[in-house]
Design a protein around this motif. Sequence first.
Motif, PDB file in Angstrom:
ATOM      1  N   PHE A 137     -13.104 -15.893  15.616  1.00  0.00           N
ATOM      2  CA  PHE A 137     -12.163 -14.794  15.812  1.00  0.00           C
ATOM      3  C   PHE A 137     -10.870 -15.038  15.040  1.00  0.00           C
ATOM      4  O   PHE A 137     -10.284 -14.100  14.497  1.00  0.00           O
ATOM      5  N   GLY A 138     -10.436 -16.284  14.965  1.00  0.00           N
ATOM      6  CA  GLY A 138      -9.253 -16.618  14.168  1.00  0.00           C
ATOM      7  C   GLY A 138      -9.472 -16.307  12.692  1.00  0.00           C
ATOM      8  O   GLY A 138      -8.596 -15.755  12.020  1.00  0.00           O
ATOM      9  N   LEU A 139     -10.640 -16.645  12.177  1.00  0.00           N
ATOM     10  CA  LEU A 139     -10.961 -16.330  10.783  1.00  0.00           C
ATOM     11  C   LEU A 139     -11.049 -14.819  10.562  1.00  0.00           C
ATOM     12  O   LEU A 139     -10.602 -14.302   9.545  1.00  0.00           O
ATOM     13  N   TYR A 140     -11.617 -14.129  11.542  1.00  0.00           N
ATOM     14  CA  TYR A 140     -11.719 -12.669  11.463  1.00  0.00           C
ATOM     15  C   TYR A 140     -10.339 -12.019  11.391  1.00  0.00           C
ATOM     16  O   TYR A 140     -10.103 -11.141  10.562  1.00  0.00           O
ATOM     17  N   THR A 141      -9.426 -12.442  12.253  1.00  0.00           N
ATOM     18  CA  THR A 141      -8.088 -11.841  12.244  1.00  0.00           C
ATOM     19  C   THR A 141      -7.355 -12.168  10.950  1.00  0.00           C
ATOM     20  O   THR A 141      -6.630 -11.329  10.421  1.00  0.00           O
ATOM     21  N   SER A 142      -7.557 -13.355  10.426  1.00  0.00           N
ATOM     22  CA  SER A 142      -6.930 -13.716   9.159  1.00  0.00           C
ATOM     23  C   SER A 142      -7.479 -12.870   8.019  1.00  0.00           C
ATOM     24  O   SER A 142      -6.722 -12.358   7.186  1.00  0.00           O
ATOM     25  N   LEU A 143      -8.783 -12.701   7.983  1.00  0.00           N
ATOM     26  CA  LEU A 143      -9.412 -11.882   6.953  1.00  0.00           C
ATOM     27  C   LEU A 143      -8.980 -10.424   7.072  1.00  0.00           C
ATOM     28  O   LEU A 143      -8.675  -9.770   6.076  1.00  0.00           O
ATOM     29  N   LEU A 144      -8.923  -9.925   8.286  1.00  0.00           N
ATOM     30  CA  LEU A 144      -8.483  -8.550   8.520  1.00  0.00           C
ATOM     31  C   LEU A 144      -7.050  -8.344   8.028  1.00  0.00           C
ATOM     32  O   LEU A 144      -6.740  -7.334   7.397  1.00  0.00           O
ATOM     33  N   SER A 145      -6.207  -9.297   8.278  1.00  0.00           N
ATOM     34  CA  SER A 145      -4.812  -9.218   7.845  1.00  0.00           C
ATOM     35  C   SER A 145      -4.722  -9.158   6.326  1.00  0.00           C
ATOM     36  O   SER A 145      -4.006  -8.324   5.769  1.00  0.00           O
ATOM     37  N   LYS A 146      -5.443 -10.026   5.645  1.00  0.00           N
ATOM     38  CA  LYS A 146      -5.411 -10.050   4.181  1.00  0.00           C
ATOM     39  C   LYS A 146      -5.968  -8.768   3.582  1.00  0.00           C
ATOM     40  O   LYS A 146      -5.422  -8.237   2.617  1.00  0.00           O
ATOM     41  N   MET A 147      -7.055  -8.267   4.157  1.00  0.00           N
ATOM     42  CA  MET A 147      -7.658  -7.036   3.645  1.00  0.00           C
ATOM     43  C   MET A 147      -6.735  -5.839   3.852  1.00  0.00           C
ATOM     44  O   MET A 147      -6.611  -4.983   2.968  1.00  0.00           O
ATOM     45  N   THR A 148      -6.083  -5.780   4.998  1.00  0.00           N
ATOM     46  CA  THR A 148      -5.166  -4.686   5.282  1.00  0.00           C
ATOM     47  C   THR A 148      -3.996  -4.694   4.313  1.00  0.00           C
ATOM     48  O   THR A 148      -3.627  -3.663   3.740  1.00  0.00           O
ATOM     49  N   LEU A 149      -3.418  -5.857   4.106  1.00  0.00           N
ATOM     50  CA  LEU A 149      -2.278  -5.973   3.203  1.00  0.00           C
ATOM     51  C   LEU A 149      -2.679  -5.631   1.769  1.00  0.00           C
ATOM     52  O   LEU A 149      -1.969  -4.897   1.075  1.00  0.00           O
ATOM     53  N   ARG A 150      -3.829  -6.117   1.334  1.00  0.00           N
ATOM     54  CA  ARG A 150      -4.302  -5.833  -0.023  1.00  0.00           C
ATOM     55  C   ARG A 150      -4.571  -4.343  -0.204  1.00  0.00           C
ATOM     56  O   ARG A 150      -4.239  -3.762  -1.239  1.00  0.00           O
ATOM     57  N   SER A 151      -5.140  -3.702   0.809  1.00  0.00           N
ATOM     58  CA  SER A 151      -5.416  -2.269   0.742  1.00  0.00           C
ATOM     59  C   SER A 151      -4.119  -1.465   0.640  1.00  0.00           C
ATOM     60  O   SER A 151      -4.031  -0.511  -0.148  1.00  0.00           O
ATOM     61  N   LEU A 152      -3.122  -1.846   1.424  1.00  0.00           N
ATOM     62  CA  LEU A 152      -1.834  -1.143   1.361  1.00  0.00           C
ATOM     63  C   LEU A 152      -1.166  -1.345   0.005  1.00  0.00           C
ATOM     64  O   LEU A 152      -0.583  -0.410  -0.545  1.00  0.00           O
ATOM     65  N   GLU A 153      -1.250  -2.547  -0.530  1.00  0.00           N
ATOM     66  CA  GLU A 153      -0.666  -2.803  -1.852  1.00  0.00           C
ATOM     67  C   GLU A 153      -1.312  -1.916  -2.911  1.00  0.00           C
ATOM     68  O   GLU A 153      -0.621  -1.362  -3.768  1.00  0.00           O
ATOM     69  N   LYS A 154      -2.633  -1.764  -2.847  1.00  0.00           N
ATOM     70  CA  LYS A 154      -3.335  -0.919  -3.816  1.00  0.00           C
ATOM     71  C   LYS A 154      -2.945   0.547  -3.665  1.00  0.00           C
ATOM     72  O   LYS A 154      -2.750   1.239  -4.654  1.00  0.00           O
ATOM     73  N   ARG A 155      -2.849   1.012  -2.407  1.00  0.00           N
ATOM     74  CA  ARG A 155      -2.464   2.412  -2.173  1.00  0.00           C
ATOM     75  C   ARG A 155      -1.065   2.689  -2.710  1.00  0.00           C
ATOM     76  O   ARG A 155      -0.815   3.739  -3.308  1.00  0.00           O
ATOM     77  N   ILE A 156      -0.152   1.760  -2.504  1.00  0.00           N
ATOM     78  CA  ILE A 156       1.209   1.945  -2.995  1.00  0.00           C
ATOM     79  C   ILE A 156       1.232   1.896  -4.514  1.00  0.00           C
ATOM     80  O   ILE A 156       1.889   2.718  -5.162  1.00  0.00           O
ATOM     81  N   ALA A 157       0.506   0.952  -5.102  1.00  0.00           N
ATOM     82  CA  ALA A 157       0.473   0.821  -6.560  1.00  0.00           C
ATOM     83  C   ALA A 157      -0.109   2.063  -7.235  1.00  0.00           C
ATOM     84  O   ALA A 157       0.325   2.452  -8.317  1.00  0.00           O
ATOM     85  N   LYS A 158      -1.076   2.696  -6.589  1.00  0.00           N
ATOM     86  CA  LYS A 158      -1.695   3.898  -7.154  1.00  0.00           C
ATOM     87  C   LYS A 158      -0.880   5.160  -6.882  1.00  0.00           C
ATOM     88  O   LYS A 158      -1.234   6.229  -7.341  1.00  0.00           O
ATOM     89  N   GLY A 159       0.192   5.035  -6.107  1.00  0.00           N
ATOM     90  CA  GLY A 159       1.044   6.190  -5.822  1.00  0.00           C
ATOM     91  C   GLY A 159       0.471   7.121  -4.768  1.00  0.00           C
ATOM     92  O   GLY A 159       0.824   8.296  -4.719  1.00  0.00           O
TER      93      GLY A 159
END
Length: 101
Positions: A23-45
Amino acid sequence: MGKEVSGQIILLLITIFGIYVLFGLYTSLLSKMTLRSLEKRIAKGKIDDKQLIRLYETTERNKGNHFVSFFVYGIFYKSHIRMQEEINQLYRNEMEKRNLL
């Protein structure tokens, strides 16, 4: 009989620890994926100024809410708080870049 029970208890503790680690690995992976997804959405405008302001204000308002973090993530609430702080910082940096602060 005593060895059998103690063996089962040890197996139970190992299982609980394994679930804890997964579960600790899952939450860490979820956090990284969420942040990366938001970065891409912002970068694409894909997030306009109005949405960005609303998202930033929401994360700013909920930044210190430990109760919700503990309720959702249990003993991993600190990883949720860290994720919220990273998302808040991402929004803040983008708002400064767009001169919205």
